[in-house]
Motif scaffolding. Structure first.
Motif, mmCIF file in Angstrom:
data_model
loop_
_atom_site.group_PDB
_atom_site.id
_atom_site.type_symbol
_atom_site.label_atom_id
_atom_site.label_comp_id
_atom_site.label_asym_id
_atom_site.label_seq_id
_atom_site.Cartn_x
_atom_site.Cartn_y
_atom_site.Cartn_z
ATOM 1 N N LEU A 345 0.782 -1.298 -0.101
ATOM 2 C CA LEU A 345 0.005 0.117 -0.085
ATOM 3 C C LEU A 345 0.783 1.257 0.006
ATOM 4 O O LEU A 345 0.521 2.179 -0.596
ATOM 5 C CB LEU A 345 -0.906 -0.037 1.348
ATOM 6 C CG LEU A 345 -2.008 -0.863 1.275
ATOM 7 C CD1 LEU A 345 -2.835 -1.168 2.476
ATOM 8 C CD2 LEU A 345 -2.900 -0.761 0.047
ATOM 9 N N VAL A 346 1.771 1.154 0.832
ATOM 10 C CA VAL A 346 3.050 2.391 0.708
ATOM 11 C C VAL A 346 3.726 2.658 -0.754
ATOM 12 O O VAL A 346 3.669 3.636 -0.979
ATOM 13 C CB VAL A 346 3.774 2.218 2.007
ATOM 14 C CG1 VAL A 346 5.000 3.523 2.085
ATOM 15 C CG2 VAL A 346 3.301 2.341 3.469
ATOM 16 N N GLN A 347 3.840 1.621 -1.192
ATOM 17 C CA GLN A 347 4.645 1.552 -2.435
ATOM 18 C C GLN A 347 3.740 2.300 -3.513
ATOM 19 O O GLN A 347 4.229 3.135 -4.304
ATOM 20 C CB GLN A 347 4.865 0.268 -3.061
ATOM 21 C CG GLN A 347 5.922 -0.482 -2.245
ATOM 22 C CD GLN A 347 7.584 -0.006 -2.563
ATOM 23 O OE1 GLN A 347 7.439 1.203 -3.102
ATOM 24 N NE2 GLN A 347 8.408 -0.678 -2.014
ATOM 25 N N GLU A 348 2.337 2.203 -3.348
ATOM 26 C CA GLU A 348 1.441 3.073 -4.243
ATOM 27 C C GLU A 348 1.703 4.638 -4.438
ATOM 28 O O GLU A 348 1.260 5.261 -5.177
ATOM 29 C CB GLU A 348 0.014 2.586 -4.131
ATOM 30 C CG GLU A 348 -0.316 1.016 -4.315
ATOM 31 C CD GLU A 348 -1.712 0.609 -4.035
ATOM 32 O OE1 GLU A 348 -2.503 1.630 -3.623
ATOM 33 O OE2 GLU A 348 -1.822 -0.467 -4.341
ATOM 34 N N ARG A 364 -3.771 -8.057 9.505
ATOM 35 C CA ARG A 364 -4.988 -8.239 9.054
ATOM 36 C C ARG A 364 -5.911 -6.945 9.138
ATOM 37 O O ARG A 364 -5.487 -6.302 9.983
ATOM 38 C CB ARG A 364 -5.621 -9.465 10.044
ATOM 39 C CG ARG A 364 -5.220 -10.576 10.054
ATOM 40 C CD ARG A 364 -5.875 -11.624 10.962
ATOM 41 N NE ARG A 364 -5.193 -12.960 10.779
ATOM 42 C CZ ARG A 364 -5.751 -13.908 9.950
ATOM 43 N NH1 ARG A 364 -6.726 -13.564 9.207
ATOM 44 N NH2 ARG A 364 -5.269 -15.138 9.732
ATOM 45 N N GLY A 365 -6.858 -6.905 8.323
ATOM 46 C CA GLY A 365 -7.396 -5.402 7.856
ATOM 47 C C GLY A 365 -8.181 -5.360 7.192
ATOM 48 O O GLY A 365 -8.389 -6.177 6.088
ATOM 49 N N ASN A 366 -8.657 -4.149 6.539
ATOM 50 C CA ASN A 366 -9.356 -3.887 5.362
ATOM 51 C C ASN A 366 -8.598 -2.943 4.645
ATOM 52 O O ASN A 366 -7.895 -1.661 5.103
ATOM 53 C CB ASN A 366 -10.807 -3.105 5.993
ATOM 54 C CG ASN A 366 -11.547 -2.560 4.931
ATOM 55 O OD1 ASN A 366 -11.184 -1.659 4.089
ATOM 56 N ND2 ASN A 366 -12.695 -3.462 4.547
ATOM 57 N N ALA A 367 -8.217 -3.275 3.569
ATOM 58 C CA ALA A 367 -7.196 -2.830 2.507
ATOM 59 C C ALA A 367 -7.665 -1.304 2.260
ATOM 60 O O ALA A 367 -6.901 -0.257 2.251
ATOM 61 C CB ALA A 367 -7.192 -3.337 1.288
ATOM 62 N N SER A 368 -8.928 -1.110 2.042
ATOM 63 C CA SER A 368 -9.531 0.344 1.566
ATOM 64 C C SER A 368 -9.353 1.306 2.672
ATOM 65 O O SER A 368 -8.901 2.530 2.519
ATOM 66 C CB SER A 368 -10.735 0.498 0.987
ATOM 67 O OG SER A 368 -11.819 -0.335 2.020
ATOM 68 N N GLU A 371 -5.693 2.123 3.224
ATOM 69 C CA GLU A 371 -5.139 3.126 2.469
ATOM 70 C C GLU A 371 -5.792 4.570 2.664
ATOM 71 O O GLU A 371 -5.060 5.523 2.333
ATOM 72 C CB GLU A 371 -5.836 2.613 0.979
ATOM 73 C CG GLU A 371 -5.231 3.246 -0.459
ATOM 74 C CD GLU A 371 -6.084 4.615 -0.458
ATOM 75 O OE1 GLU A 371 -5.421 5.716 -0.963
ATOM 76 O OE2 GLU A 371 -7.166 4.938 -0.305
ATOM 77 N N ARG A 372 -6.956 4.587 3.082
ATOM 78 C CA ARG A 372 -7.188 5.945 3.434
ATOM 79 C C ARG A 372 -6.724 6.512 4.749
ATOM 80 O O ARG A 372 -6.340 7.758 4.658
ATOM 81 C CB ARG A 372 -8.821 5.733 3.838
ATOM 82 C CG ARG A 372 -9.470 7.171 4.174
ATOM 83 C CD ARG A 372 -9.755 8.171 3.180
ATOM 84 N NE ARG A 372 -10.117 9.415 3.558
ATOM 85 C CZ ARG A 372 -11.487 9.580 3.626
ATOM 86 N NH1 ARG A 372 -12.198 8.923 3.012
ATOM 87 N NH2 ARG A 372 -11.905 10.858 3.766
ATOM 88 N N LEU A 373 -6.366 5.756 5.759
ATOM 89 C CA LEU A 373 -5.442 6.155 6.812
ATOM 90 C C LEU A 373 -4.165 6.811 6.290
ATOM 91 O O LEU A 373 -3.744 7.743 6.492
ATOM 92 C CB LEU A 373 -5.251 5.027 7.663
ATOM 93 C CG LEU A 373 -4.361 5.253 8.939
ATOM 94 C CD1 LEU A 373 -4.781 4.579 10.222
ATOM 95 C CD2 LEU A 373 -3.140 5.014 8.577
ATOM 96 N N ALA A 444 -8.187 9.114 10.548
ATOM 97 C CA ALA A 444 -7.035 8.146 10.642
ATOM 98 C C ALA A 444 -6.788 7.208 11.928
ATOM 99 O O ALA A 444 -6.764 6.219 12.026
ATOM 100 C CB ALA A 444 -5.769 8.752 10.407
ATOM 101 N N ARG A 445 -7.126 8.009 12.935
ATOM 102 C CA ARG A 445 -6.916 7.486 14.179
ATOM 103 C C ARG A 445 -8.092 6.337 14.739
ATOM 104 O O ARG A 445 -7.947 5.373 15.113
ATOM 105 C CB ARG A 445 -7.074 8.510 15.489
ATOM 106 C CG ARG A 445 -7.011 7.807 16.912
ATOM 107 C CD ARG A 445 -6.760 8.765 18.151
ATOM 108 N NE ARG A 445 -5.281 8.982 18.274
ATOM 109 C CZ ARG A 445 -5.009 9.432 19.195
ATOM 110 N NH1 ARG A 445 -5.990 10.253 20.344
ATOM 111 N NH2 ARG A 445 -3.883 9.720 19.551
#
Length: 472
Positions: A345-348, A364-368, A371-373, A444-445
């Motif tokens: 995700l960071v590489q994007e 483990r988590g939600n990718a979208s 990515e928003r965080l 984000a938090r």
């Protein structure tokens, strides 16, 4: 299912329950006690009858006469092996003159045995003596005729004119177990019971009513105070009893719930006020620009008006999107537990930021949402950075750590928690157009918290450093 006739009041229900339980327990206990008392007294009467029987049989074996006056109103009978009555007590003759008598003991009879016999007075059918009696009996052999003849006597065991016969008899002696003491004790017991039992039930019912009312008094105070709580006075709290029982725990839990409700209500009010203020600014700019352009339509630069309107609309869209995202974050539901590669995700975000990441950083988590965080943290850093933004990912055994650092002015220690509050902007000189909605860090938090992690501002030699930690 609730019984229709059962009282709805808890106090009345408790008092009635105690009354019914007391009545049932007392009744069963009284019945058992009465039976035990009657059996005890009857046992004593039986022992006395056996003692009388033993004295009579011992006298016959010894060949001596027995003073029957020692037995008072004893009921007895002596019969021969042929079934003829030797002697019968006057009480039996008086109660039931036609009583057929008892049979002699069989040849194999035990030394002492019991039987039953009924007496029925033809002239006094309502006498209490008309009943079935327990009778104890014993057999005696080789009794001289001088103690037996003549037969069919009444009263004295020994004949007044002894026979000179040398014959001997086998006799069966019967003594009745008299129930009069047991009946008298039972009568006295029942008479006292008619007074004691109602008083005991009334006492228990009154005590249950008083104790339940005293116990529920704090509950009523809690109910009354809760009834006064509304959205306009959420600062009210229920009284906490000095006791350490369940009601005190209920009061403390209620107050803790009211604390949370009040805090939530205040946050909601503040959020609504802030959101209204934030939405009003772009709407006002948009309306003012269009009204001015329409007033001077011939001199308006319509392409510029359109561009400024689009900027305001874009800001409204971003603010609306942030508000919706914040509403999702306020939901305490856990995000889907899919495997996400945080390093990918960071590489994007290259080449916008400099990346220091391992080949993989799985969590483990939600990718979208993650990515928003990351995007919110990068956008915040971009507004403050002078020239560079560095995003670092570190993967340890327990945590995946994400760091976003800029080379801007940094964040003061006293403001490191305030930046996560809604609609917070530390740089008052910045315009709203360049400052964002003020919700990015809050969102984000919230995402970090929903993933079981944390997001904090930490010390950095230059600029601001935001650190997010996520469990594996």
């Amino acid at each position: 299912m609730r019984i229709k006739w059962w009282p709805a009041s808890m106090r009345a229900s408790a008092a009635l329950t105690a009354t019914v339980a007391c009545l049932a327990v007392f009744t069963l206990g009284v019945i058992g006690l009465r039976e035990y008392m009657v059996d005890t007294v009857l046992g004593s009467s039986k022992t006395e009858a056996e003692l009388e029987l033993s004295r009579i049989t011992d006298a016959y074996r010894a060949g001596t006469s027995v003073d029957i006056s020692l037995f008072g109103d004893s009921m007895y009978e002596v019969v021969t092996d042929s079934g003829e009555t030797v002697v019968r007590s006057r009480t039996i003759r008086r109660l039931d003159p036609s009583w057929p008598g008892l049979p002699p003991a069989p040849a194999n009879a035990p030394e002492l045995w019991e039987t039953k016999s009924a007496l029925n007075s033809p002239t006094h059918p309502d006498w209490r003596e008309n009943r079935t009696y327990t009778v104890v009996g014993a057999a005696v052999s080789n009794v001289p005729a001088r103690l037996v003849e003549p037969l069919r006597r009444t009263g004295d065991l020994a004949p007044t004119t002894p026979s000179s016969s040398t014959a001997t008899y086998r006799l069966t002696v019967y003594v009745f177990v008299l129930p009069w003491e047991a009946i008298s004790a039972e009568t006295v017991f029942n008479r006292g019971l008619r007074i004691v039992l109602p008083l005991a039930v009334i006492f228990v019912a009154g005590l249950a009513w008083f104790v339940t009312g005293r116990t529920l008094r704090p509950v009523e105070a809690i109910r009354h105070e809760l009834a006064e709580v509304s959205e306009h006075n959420l600062d009210r709290r229920v009284p906490v009893p000095r006791s350490r029982d369940e009601i005190a725990k209920l009061a403390r839990t209620t107050n803790a719930t009211l604390d949370r409700l009040e805090a939530f209500h205040r946050r909601q009010q503040q959020f609504v006020a802030d959101a209204s203020h934030e939405l009003r600014s772009p709407l006002t700019n948009l309306r003012t620009g269009l009204e001015v352009a329409l007033t001077h339509a011939d001199r308006a630069d319509w392409p510029e008006v359109a561009r400024e309107s689009l900027q305001d609309i874009s800001r409204l869209q971003d603010l609306t999107s942030d508000l919706l995202m914040l509403a999702v974050n306020d939901n305490n539901s856990t995000p889907p537990a899919a495997i996400v590669d945080l390093a990918a995700l960071v590489q994007e975000f290259r080449p916008r930021v400099s990346c220091v990441v391992p080949p993989h950083a799985l969590m483990r988590g939600n990718a979208s949402q993650l990515e928003r965080l990351l995007r919110n943290l990068v956008d915040n850093a971009a507004r403050h950075a002078k020239s560079s933004i560095v995003v670092t990912v570190r993967d340890s055994e327990s945590w995946v750590v994400l760091e976003v650092q800029d080379d801007g002015p940094g964040i003061a220690v006293e403001d490191r928690e305030r930046v996560f509050e809604r609609f917070t902007r530390l740089d008052d000189a910045r315009t709203r157009n360049s400052g964002g909605s003020g919700l990015g860090l809050t969102i984000a938090r919230g995402i970090a918290t929903r993933h079981g992690g944390t997001l904090t501002v930490e010390d950095s030699p230059t600029g601001g450093l935001f650190v997010a930690r996520f469990p594996h």
